[in-house]
Design an enzyme around this catalytic site. Sequence first.
Site, PDB file in Angstrom:
ATOM      1  N   SER A 163      23.164  78.812   2.345  1.00  0.00           N
ATOM      2  CA  SER A 163      22.194  78.176   3.234  1.00  0.00           C
ATOM      3  C   SER A 163      21.061  77.534   2.426  1.00  0.00           C
ATOM      4  CB  SER A 163      21.683  79.192   4.257  1.00  0.00           C
ATOM      5  OG  SER A 163      21.011  78.559   5.316  1.00  0.00           O
ATOM      6  N   ASP A 170      28.633  75.640  13.004  1.00  0.00           N
ATOM      7  CA  ASP A 170      27.419  75.675  12.189  1.00  0.00           C
ATOM      8  C   ASP A 170      26.839  74.267  12.162  1.00  0.00           C
ATOM      9  OD1 ASP A 170      25.420  76.008  10.300  1.00  0.00           O
ATOM     10  OD2 ASP A 170      26.780  76.455   8.635  1.00  0.00           O
ATOM     11  N   HIS A 193      27.249  80.041  11.204  1.00  0.00           N
ATOM     12  CA  HIS A 193      26.265  80.125  10.126  1.00  0.00           C
ATOM     13  C   HIS A 193      25.848  81.575   9.869  1.00  0.00           C
ATOM     14  CE1 HIS A 193      23.413  78.322   7.373  1.00  0.00           C
ATOM     15  NE2 HIS A 193      22.566  79.276   7.725  1.00  0.00           N
TER      16      HIS A 193
END
Length: 396
Positions: A184, A336, A366
């Site tokens: 991320s 995501d 995610h």
Amino acid sequence: MRLNVTAAVLLSAAAYYVYLPLPPGVCEPWKLMLLDALFRSFMTARDILGLKQVHLLNHVVSLVEEVPARSCSALHVTDSALAGIPTRVYRPRAGQALKRGVLYFHGGGWALGSARMRSYDLLCRKMAEDLDAVIMSVDYGLAPESVFPAPYLDALSASRSFLSADTWDRFGLDPNRLCISGDSAGGNLAAAVTQTLSSDPSLPTQPRVQALVYPVLQALDFQTSSYQQNQAVPILYRPVMARFWLQYLDADPLLEPSILNNLHSCALDPITRSKINWTVLVPAHIRKHYRPIAVDTSTGAELAPVFLDVRAAPLLADDVVLSRTPKAYILTCEFDILRDDGMMYARRLRDAGVTVTSDHYDDGFHGCMVFANLPMMSSVGRRSMEGFIRWLDQNL
């Protein structure tokens, strides 16, 4: 009877709070709903207590999630530092004399999380044991106290130290088998510093591979096909990602409506726009029926230069910079909002001549890999973690 009725009412209320319509195909959706309900509870507490969201969440994390650096029979675990940046180090006690090395940057929107979180601690322990490798998990500075470029500079300093002869000698690393990785926002930092390092001929060695897990790589288009498709899918909602970006870039939070509607990027030059053109860079079967959203250029907002800084948005790097970077692994998840960021970066790296492994999970969402070790998390988390570690084992 009255007790039973009360229990039924409370149970119904809890189910109503937890339930969230999710698209078909999400792995074990009730587990994702429970995780989302937990995050929403933090947000509600913030509103009631009048606390800033990130401070409340980080306070909860420190109380509940952070764990000490516990060594075990297989691993020596210590809290150390790289170039003064706090770093948790996991060293196998046995195995090869010289170890492979992985420098890891945690996720959390540049504002949340820690290398000391239970989920990251468990991930790094598994990586160290399964790979017989030294894992170094970095605690870079977090927003709002530390904003761009400070977290990037922390990551860069730690990376330069990771690639130095002093660190090889100190931790028994093989200088030819080093990886820079992250998930991320940590994937953003990993990509950005890898670009910088790969363009620096003065370094004694270069990372052999880069491994990016659902990375966030640009802040110019919040209407990609994955942003459109997954804007209401937990745990990372489209407005939340916009707020993370504005906070990281130290931009005016009142810009949120503008950037969500791409008003800040309506006047991009053709070269820059081509670098984020998901209608070309994302495969047709992935982007499906989604199309670019028309923007009223007459209401466009002025684009702050920081949005174009490649150290913040690695997807905007020139081809010649990308061509110097090492073999790459990019993990993406169907459900995501950041899916297309990873897809576009994989395509641009390939076009620049870099060998790329794209690992896409059709039922993933995610954050799934990092939470794979928690009891309520889904099988896609475990599968994605195993695939990530297997690729490192085969390529590092």
